[in-house]
Scaffold this motif. Structure first.
Motif, PDB file in Angstrom:
ATOM      1  N   ALA A  99      -2.108  -9.198   3.101  1.00 31.59           N
ATOM      2  CA  ALA A  99      -2.043  -7.884   2.448  1.00 31.59           C
ATOM      3  C   ALA A  99      -3.148  -7.686   1.414  1.00 31.59           C
ATOM      4  N   GLY A 100      -3.751  -8.769   0.949  1.00 28.83           N
ATOM      5  CA  GLY A 100      -4.801  -8.646  -0.057  1.00 28.83           C
ATOM      6  C   GLY A 100      -6.135  -8.202   0.497  1.00 28.83           C
ATOM      7  N   PHE A 101      -6.225  -8.025   1.829  1.00 26.19           N
ATOM      8  CA  PHE A 101      -7.462  -7.583   2.479  1.00 26.19           C
ATOM      9  C   PHE A 101      -7.215  -6.277   3.230  1.00 26.19           C
ATOM     10  N   TYR A 102      -8.302  -5.588   3.550  1.00 28.60           N
ATOM     11  CA  TYR A 102      -8.208  -4.475   4.500  1.00 28.60           C
ATOM     12  C   TYR A 102      -9.462  -4.439   5.363  1.00 28.60           C
ATOM     13  N   ILE A 103      -9.314  -3.818   6.510  1.00 30.52           N
ATOM     14  CA  ILE A 103     -10.400  -3.626   7.465  1.00 30.52           C
ATOM     15  C   ILE A 103     -10.603  -2.123   7.650  1.00 30.52           C
ATOM     16  N   ASP A 104     -11.844  -1.686   7.620  1.00 30.71           N
ATOM     17  CA  ASP A 104     -12.164  -0.282   7.841  1.00 30.71           C
ATOM     18  C   ASP A 104     -12.513  -0.087   9.319  1.00 30.71           C
ATOM     19  N   ASN A 152      -2.995   2.526  11.313  1.00 25.91           N
ATOM     20  CA  ASN A 152      -2.289   2.926  10.091  1.00 25.91           C
ATOM     21  C   ASN A 152      -2.725   2.124   8.866  1.00 25.91           C
ATOM     22  N   ILE A 153      -3.918   1.582   8.863  1.00 24.41           N
ATOM     23  CA  ILE A 153      -4.395   0.838   7.691  1.00 24.41           C
ATOM     24  C   ILE A 153      -4.815   1.822   6.606  1.00 24.41           C
ATOM     25  N   ASP A 154      -4.177   1.717   5.439  1.00 25.62           N
ATOM     26  CA  ASP A 154      -4.527   2.567   4.291  1.00 25.62           C
ATOM     27  C   ASP A 154      -5.491   1.783   3.409  1.00 25.62           C
ATOM     28  N   VAL A 155      -6.749   2.204   3.393  1.00 27.21           N
ATOM     29  CA  VAL A 155      -7.766   1.454   2.660  1.00 27.21           C
ATOM     30  C   VAL A 155      -7.684   1.690   1.159  1.00 27.21           C
ATOM     31  N   GLU A 156      -6.872   2.647   0.714  1.00 29.34           N
ATOM     32  CA  GLU A 156      -6.777   2.972  -0.706  1.00 29.34           C
ATOM     33  C   GLU A 156      -5.671   2.217  -1.419  1.00 29.34           C
ATOM     34  N   LYS A 157      -4.725   1.663  -0.694  1.00 27.96           N
ATOM     35  CA  LYS A 157      -3.571   1.024  -1.328  1.00 27.96           C
ATOM     36  C   LYS A 157      -3.951  -0.290  -1.998  1.00 27.96           C
ATOM     37  N   PRO A 158      -3.330  -0.601  -3.146  1.00 28.56           N
ATOM     38  CA  PRO A 158      -3.535  -1.918  -3.747  1.00 28.56           C
ATOM     39  C   PRO A 158      -2.781  -2.986  -2.955  1.00 28.56           C
ATOM     40  N   ALA A 159      -3.056  -4.230  -3.266  1.00 30.67           N
ATOM     41  CA  ALA A 159      -2.497  -5.337  -2.496  1.00 30.67           C
ATOM     42  C   ALA A 159      -0.969  -5.367  -2.524  1.00 30.67           C
ATOM     43  N   HIS A 160      -0.360  -5.114  -3.685  1.00 31.41           N
ATOM     44  CA  HIS A 160       1.094  -5.252  -3.802  1.00 31.41           C
ATOM     45  C   HIS A 160       1.863  -4.145  -3.077  1.00 31.41           C
ATOM     46  N   LEU A 161       1.165  -3.114  -2.617  1.00 26.05           N
ATOM     47  CA  LEU A 161       1.816  -2.043  -1.848  1.00 26.05           C
ATOM     48  C   LEU A 161       1.429  -2.091  -0.366  1.00 26.05           C
ATOM     49  N   SER A 162       0.709  -3.120   0.030  1.00 26.17           N
ATOM     50  CA  SER A 162       0.211  -3.223   1.398  1.00 26.17           C
ATOM     51  C   SER A 162       0.964  -4.307   2.161  1.00 26.17           C
ATOM     52  N   GLN A 163       0.753  -4.351   3.466  1.00 31.09           N
ATOM     53  CA  GLN A 163       1.399  -5.326   4.327  1.00 31.09           C
ATOM     54  C   GLN A 163       0.356  -6.106   5.125  1.00 31.09           C
ATOM     55  N   LYS A 169     -19.305 -11.414  13.700  1.00 34.20           N
ATOM     56  CA  LYS A 169     -19.410 -10.976  12.303  1.00 34.20           C
ATOM     57  C   LYS A 169     -18.666  -9.660  12.124  1.00 34.20           C
ATOM     58  N   ILE A 170     -17.729  -9.640  11.168  1.00 25.62           N
ATOM     59  CA  ILE A 170     -17.006  -8.402  10.860  1.00 25.62           C
ATOM     60  C   ILE A 170     -16.950  -8.220   9.339  1.00 25.62           C
ATOM     61  N   PRO A 171     -17.048  -6.996   8.850  1.00 26.91           N
ATOM     62  CA  PRO A 171     -16.877  -6.757   7.415  1.00 26.91           C
ATOM     63  C   PRO A 171     -15.405  -6.794   7.041  1.00 26.91           C
ATOM     64  N   ILE A 172     -15.121  -7.371   5.901  1.00 24.75           N
ATOM     65  CA  ILE A 172     -13.753  -7.454   5.404  1.00 24.75           C
ATOM     66  C   ILE A 172     -13.769  -7.135   3.918  1.00 24.75           C
ATOM     67  N   HIS A 173     -12.726  -6.476   3.454  1.00 22.54           N
ATOM     68  CA  HIS A 173     -12.710  -5.974   2.080  1.00 22.54           C
ATOM     69  C   HIS A 173     -11.456  -6.450   1.351  1.00 22.54           C
ATOM     70  N   LEU A 174     -11.615  -6.716   0.063  1.00 23.76           N
ATOM     71  CA  LEU A 174     -10.505  -7.139  -0.787  1.00 23.76           C
ATOM     72  C   LEU A 174      -9.882  -5.927  -1.466  1.00 23.76           C
ATOM     73  N   ARG A 175      -8.580  -5.937  -1.541  1.00 19.83           N
ATOM     74  CA  ARG A 175      -7.866  -4.842  -2.209  1.00 19.83           C
ATOM     75  C   ARG A 175      -7.762  -5.119  -3.709  1.00 19.83           C
ATOM     76  N   TYR A 176      -7.542  -4.037  -4.461  1.00 23.65           N
ATOM     77  CA  TYR A 176      -7.290  -4.181  -5.888  1.00 23.65           C
ATOM     78  C   TYR A 176      -5.933  -4.843  -6.091  1.00 23.65           C
ATOM     79  N   GLN A 177      -5.865  -5.697  -7.117  1.00 22.47           N
ATOM     80  CA  GLN A 177      -4.646  -6.429  -7.421  1.00 22.47           C
ATOM     81  C   GLN A 177      -3.922  -5.808  -8.616  1.00 22.47           C
TER      82      GLN A 177
END
Length: 248
Positions: free
Chosen positions: A71-76, A96-107, A130-138
């Protein structure tokens, strides 16, 4: 997309030996998987290198990675779609990936990454994905300034286009899309064991400090108040200038 992989079926094939000229997809020996993360901050590039040896291969191998993303990551998905146009791997990503959600509200979620046909060179193959991966706000913390996110190693599967897997081989098989073009066409993929040549990637993400909340709040109120007063002053001065021009 309801499921990335619809069914997982275990087949045990006993006592079968091919006596004809049937061509089979040879399972590589001693597959090695290496992971590397490039860049710093919230936006990274995940590199996966798959290497191994295969003998008497009649067709190029294709590899499938099932990445189980915490949940601490997201993919665009739009970023991945754009990268495909420039030679990036084909992928299947949940819609259904929400790229705006913080980590504690994601799955947690899973994505599929396809290598496409991989040719051997003197019975050796190597493919880099190679794929880009992003960290969510904590969520802000009171006892630490950074949070460590660990990305687990993927499930690896393989197949050969147009050929059956080793007839005398037994093991775990799964049903998954044949490639990243469509989820409708399904194929059997063989789960492949591999050796790890690097530990799971660990990434550090900054965390907001709860002790800074009061300072941030007061600072925000001060800045907003100052800009509001400045805006009011500008509007009043503008109104005075217009009134003077009309009185002339």
């Amino acid at each position: 997309m309801k499921h990335l992989i619809k069914t997982l079926t275990v087949f045990f094939i006993w006592g079968y030996h091919s006596t004809g000229e049937e061509q089979t997809c040879r399972v590589p020996n001693a597959i090695t998987l290496k992971r590397e993360v490039l860049k710093e901050g919230f936006h990274r590039d995940l590199i996966t290198i798959i290497e191994g040896n295969v003998t008497n291969s009649k067709s190029p191998l294709s590899f499938l990675l099932q990445e189980n993303i915490p949940a601490g990551f997201y993919i665009d998905q739009y970023e991945l779609t754009n990268l495909e146009k420039f030679g990036g791997p084909k992928t299947i990503v949940p819609a259904n990936i929400d790229v705006e959600k913080p980590a504690h509200l994601s799955q947690n979620f899973s994505i599929l990454v396809f290598s496409g046909p991989v040719h051997t060179n003197e019975n050796h193959f190597s493919v880099t994905l190679k794929i880009p991966i992003h960290l969510r706000y904590q969520r802000s913390q009171s006892d630490r300034a950074h949070h460590m996110e660990v990305l687990p190693h993927p499930l690896l599967a393989l197949r050969c286009d147009g050929l059956s897997l080793d007839a005398v081989d037994s093991g775990n098989y799964l049903t998954a899309p044949c490639n990243g073009n469509s989820e409708l066409q399904q194929c059997y993929w063989k789960e492949a064991e591999y050796q790890i040549s690097s530990p799971p990637p660990v990434m550090s993400v900054p965390v907001g400090q709860q002790s800074h909340a009061q300072v941030v709040f007061l600072g925000t109120v001060f800045v907003m108040s100052a800009f509001t007063l400045l805006l009011i002053k500008t509007m009043v001065n503008s109104s005075k200038i217009k009134n003077k021009e009309k009185s002339r």
